[in-house]
Design an enzyme around this catalytic site. Sequence first.
Site, PDB file in Angstrom:
ATOM      1  N   MET A  13      42.633  43.488  33.939  1.00 34.58           N
ATOM      2  CA  MET A  13      42.672  44.134  35.253  1.00 34.58           C
ATOM      3  C   MET A  13      42.973  43.142  36.376  1.00 34.58           C
ATOM      4  SD  MET A  13      42.295  47.216  34.436  1.00 34.58           S
ATOM      5  CE  MET A  13      42.009  48.170  35.906  1.00 34.58           C
ATOM      6  N   ASP A  32      39.327  32.451  37.596  1.00 33.26           N
ATOM      7  CA  ASP A  32      38.638  32.756  36.331  1.00 33.26           C
ATOM      8  C   ASP A  32      37.777  31.544  35.976  1.00 33.26           C
ATOM      9  OD1 ASP A  32      38.086  33.611  33.467  1.00 33.26           O
ATOM     10  OD2 ASP A  32      39.445  35.215  34.056  1.00 33.26           O
ATOM     11  N   GLU A  92      32.612  43.425  31.989  1.00 33.38           N
ATOM     12  CA  GLU A  92      31.659  44.513  32.296  1.00 33.38           C
ATOM     13  C   GLU A  92      30.279  44.162  31.731  1.00 33.38           C
ATOM     14  OE1 GLU A  92      32.313  47.055  34.164  1.00 33.38           O
ATOM     15  OE2 GLU A  92      31.173  48.797  33.566  1.00 33.38           O
ATOM     16  N   SER A 119      33.710  49.921  35.298  1.00 31.34           N
ATOM     17  CA  SER A 119      33.815  51.218  34.625  1.00 31.34           C
ATOM     18  C   SER A 119      32.562  52.045  34.880  1.00 31.34           C
ATOM     19  CB  SER A 119      34.003  51.022  33.120  1.00 31.34           C
ATOM     20  OG  SER A 119      35.155  50.259  32.883  1.00 31.34           O
ATOM     21  N   HIS A 140      37.588  51.466  41.417  1.00 28.23           N
ATOM     22  CA  HIS A 140      37.868  51.611  39.990  1.00 28.23           C
ATOM     23  C   HIS A 140      39.372  51.816  39.830  1.00 28.23           C
ATOM     24  CE1 HIS A 140      37.430  54.168  36.127  1.00 28.23           C
ATOM     25  NE2 HIS A 140      37.668  52.914  35.847  1.00 28.23           N
ATOM     26  N   ASN A 143      44.381  51.418  34.592  1.00 35.36           N
ATOM     27  CA  ASN A 143      45.150  50.464  33.792  1.00 35.36           C
ATOM     28  C   ASN A 143      46.430  51.120  33.273  1.00 35.36           C
ATOM     29  OD1 ASN A 143      45.865  48.442  31.972  1.00 35.36           O
ATOM     30  ND2 ASN A 143      44.189  48.849  30.551  1.00 35.36           N
ATOM     31  N   ASN A 190      34.877  58.107  34.367  1.00 37.69           N
ATOM     32  CA  ASN A 190      34.312  57.711  33.081  1.00 37.69           C
ATOM     33  C   ASN A 190      33.220  58.642  32.592  1.00 37.69           C
ATOM     34  OD1 ASN A 190      36.036  55.680  32.426  1.00 37.69           O
ATOM     35  ND2 ASN A 190      34.977  54.218  33.709  1.00 37.69           N
TER      36      ASN A 190
END
Length: 284
Positions: A13, A32, A92, A119, A140, A143, A190
């Site tokens: 993402m 990162d 997540e 999510s 959110h 993708n 979700n």
Amino acid sequence: MIQTVGVVGAGVMGSDVALDLACYGYEVVLKDISEDAVRRAKEKIRTDFRLLKMVKPRAKQLALEDVLDRITFTTSYDDFGRVEFVIENITEDWERKKAVYTELSEVCGIDTYYAVNTSCISITKVGALMPRPDKVIGMHFMNPVPMKELVEVIRGEHTSDETVACGEQFLRSFDKVPVVVNDFPGFVTNRVLMLTINECVWAVQDGVAEPQDVDKIFRLGFGHKMGPLATCDLIGLDTILNSLLVLYDSYKDPKFRPCPLLVKMVDAGYLGKKSGKGFFDYDK
Ligand code: NAD
């Protein structure tokens, strides 16, 4: 006006969020935890940009090097003092997200906005970690990010009207369509999607139909572009299982109980597209 965006987490993402923003002229600081993750993100951005050029007229006019020049790839927070908006896309996992927000509150300016890309994790709970919970909002993304217009925007308990308005304006600036919902486990997407996918897995386990026929029913009968089991393969069976467990835990409702076939497939390493096999087979 927002000019510089900090993107934390450069996986599936985060790297696509960075690419999308850079295509629209934003300066991006993409962070990162390891040099290896950063290198992989750069590769992914190169590949995804080539694909984007084939399908998006806007991208056809852009040069890869100009897009890459707008992204600072890093493993440090050195540049986060100057970002106006943070979009966080790390793994997540609540403990990890919690640690990142503590770090961000120490390095970012007090007026910085924070968008949580998640999510299922509660936006209210993230907001409660921050000195300015009114500046925290959920975004959110879908993708693959550059191809999907929809962003489900989540208003946490403390999110201010000003933050919602700023978030919506920011998203529209790179051609996204925000839909604002309230903070509840799984939001809308979700909460409904995970249940649908899980029920399709039960149908396969019960021998009602083979995976290809389950998906065919949704594609031809309901006009879905992709069936629920192909969607499950795209997202990753492990991610689906984790999301169901969060929903099960949050609502304490047995309807979110993961189907044993899903658990067995994850145990076997059949994680979907990323592992080469899920409900369908893929070239690795
Ligand atoms: P991913 O595993 O592909 O990427 C996560 C990245 O975060 C990895 O590169 C990891 O190294 C990095 N990371 C972990 N801890 C970090 C830290 N402390 N600081 C900086 N980076 C860190 O995961 P993803 O699929 O990109 O998902 C990211 C988020 O987006 C998750 O919360 C997920 O629920 C959400 N999301 C995923 C999808 C999807 O289809 N994959 C869709 C919508 C939302």
